[in-house]
Design a protein around this motif. Structure first.
Motif, PDB file in Angstrom:
ATOM      1  N   VAL A 122       0.977  -1.492   0.516  1.00 10.14           N
ATOM      2  CA  VAL A 122      -0.277   0.213   0.001  1.00 10.14           C
ATOM      3  C   VAL A 122       0.939   1.164   0.083  1.00 10.14           C
ATOM      4  O   VAL A 122       1.623   1.340   1.233  1.00 10.14           O
ATOM      5  CB  VAL A 122      -0.605  -0.033   1.584  1.00 10.14           C
ATOM      6  CG1 VAL A 122      -1.937   1.286   1.448  1.00 10.14           C
ATOM      7  CG2 VAL A 122      -2.051  -1.352   1.358  1.00 10.14           C
ATOM      8  N   GLU A 157      -4.034   4.368   7.919  1.00 10.47           N
ATOM      9  CA  GLU A 157      -4.795   3.734   8.721  1.00 10.47           C
ATOM     10  C   GLU A 157      -5.425   3.432   9.633  1.00 10.47           C
ATOM     11  O   GLU A 157      -6.951   2.603  10.443  1.00 10.47           O
ATOM     12  CB  GLU A 157      -3.550   2.549   9.588  1.00 10.47           C
ATOM     13  CG  GLU A 157      -4.765   1.321  10.418  1.00 10.47           C
ATOM     14  CD  GLU A 157      -2.966   0.448  10.883  1.00 10.47           C
ATOM     15  OE1 GLU A 157      -2.483  -0.682  11.073  1.00 10.47           O
ATOM     16  OE2 GLU A 157      -2.271   1.460  11.738  1.00 10.47           O
ATOM     17  N   SER A 196      -9.077   4.317   8.515  1.00  8.66           N
ATOM     18  CA  SER A 196     -10.156   3.568   8.331  1.00  8.66           C
ATOM     19  C   SER A 196     -11.338   3.263   8.766  1.00  8.66           C
ATOM     20  O   SER A 196     -11.019   4.341   9.808  1.00  8.66           O
ATOM     21  CB  SER A 196      -8.873   1.680   8.332  1.00  8.66           C
ATOM     22  OG  SER A 196      -9.109   0.599   7.605  1.00  8.66           O
ATOM     23  N   LEU A 219      -8.166  -1.633   6.550  1.00 16.09           N
ATOM     24  CA  LEU A 219      -6.932  -1.852   6.188  1.00 16.09           C
ATOM     25  C   LEU A 219      -6.394  -1.403   7.434  1.00 16.09           C
ATOM     26  O   LEU A 219      -6.133  -0.649   8.569  1.00 16.09           O
ATOM     27  CB  LEU A 219      -6.297  -0.137   5.692  1.00 16.09           C
ATOM     28  CG  LEU A 219      -4.641   0.136   5.362  1.00 16.09           C
ATOM     29  CD1 LEU A 219      -4.117  -1.233   3.981  1.00 16.09           C
ATOM     30  CD2 LEU A 219      -4.656   1.431   4.420  1.00 16.09           C
ATOM     31  N   ILE A 245      -6.281  -6.643   4.867  1.00 11.74           N
ATOM     32  CA  ILE A 245      -7.818  -6.339   4.821  1.00 11.74           C
ATOM     33  C   ILE A 245      -8.516  -7.646   4.870  1.00 11.74           C
ATOM     34  O   ILE A 245      -7.758  -8.744   4.499  1.00 11.74           O
ATOM     35  CB  ILE A 245      -7.834  -6.102   3.009  1.00 11.74           C
ATOM     36  CG1 ILE A 245      -7.667  -4.371   2.871  1.00 11.74           C
ATOM     37  CG2 ILE A 245      -8.967  -5.430   2.814  1.00 11.74           C
ATOM     38  CD1 ILE A 245      -6.973  -3.586   1.679  1.00 11.74           C
TER      39      ILE A 245
END
Length: 175
Positions: free
Chosen positions: A22, A33, A36, A49, A63
């Motif tokens: 990523v 993060e 998310s 994530l 994921i």
């Protein structure tokens, strides 16, 4: 203004156990993060994530429901978006790229130069790609205080003072 802001992208599989590579476009890369769950561009998929560790040019991440290399590779190229409401407020002189795209750009004399097509950063400063008014040509304008003294999001306009040589010669001949 869009309610989704691009914060990263999935670059493909990392290893053979469903981990993903990523890329983060956040000012603090690890912050991706915290935003998310993330979305794809059309909101048809949501991603929870979890960053596992930093790797070259990004992060190894997981994921849920992505268990194999093939599952991870199938997500290659997916752009990740966060809800605007999840992101921090910015100071007056900072902007999300998504807010600049589509704004009209005028010179300091009020003449329409064009419209912001994209915002790019290739390592140095940000560059605004302008679709020139009435033309198919584009030019790149440095997104600096000197070249872009005013950004008025409320009015949907930018005032620019392009450095000499940025605009095609027919445009700069007006000076």
């Amino acid at each position: 203004m869009s309610d989704l802001i691009q914060v990263g992208a999935i670059a493909g599989a990392y290893g053979v156990r469903g981990e993903l590579r990523v890329k983060s476009y956040c000012a603090v890369p690890e912050d991706i993060e915290t935003y998310s769950p993330l979305w794809n561009e059309d909101r048809s998929k949501q991603f929870a994530l979890a960053i596992l560790r930093p790797i070259k040019n990004g992060f190894a991440a997981r994921i849920p429901d992505v268990a194999t290399k093939e599952d991870a590779d199938a997500l290659r190229g997916v752009t990740l978006f966060a809800e605007r409401s999840q992101l921090p407020s910015l100071p007056d002189d900072e902007f999300y790229y998504a807010d600049l795209v589509g704004l009209e750009v005028f010179d300091t004399g009020g003449i329409l130069l064009g419209r912001v097509k994209t915002v790019n950063n290739h390592g140095a400063d940000d560059l605004l790609e302008l679709q020139l008014a009435g033309k198919t040509d584009t030019v790149f304008l440095p997104f600096t205080k000197a070249a872009v003294p005013t950004v008025d999001l409320a009015a949907g306009r930018i005032v620019a003072d392009p450095p000499l040589g940025i605009l095609p010669s027919s445009e700069s001949a007006k000076d």
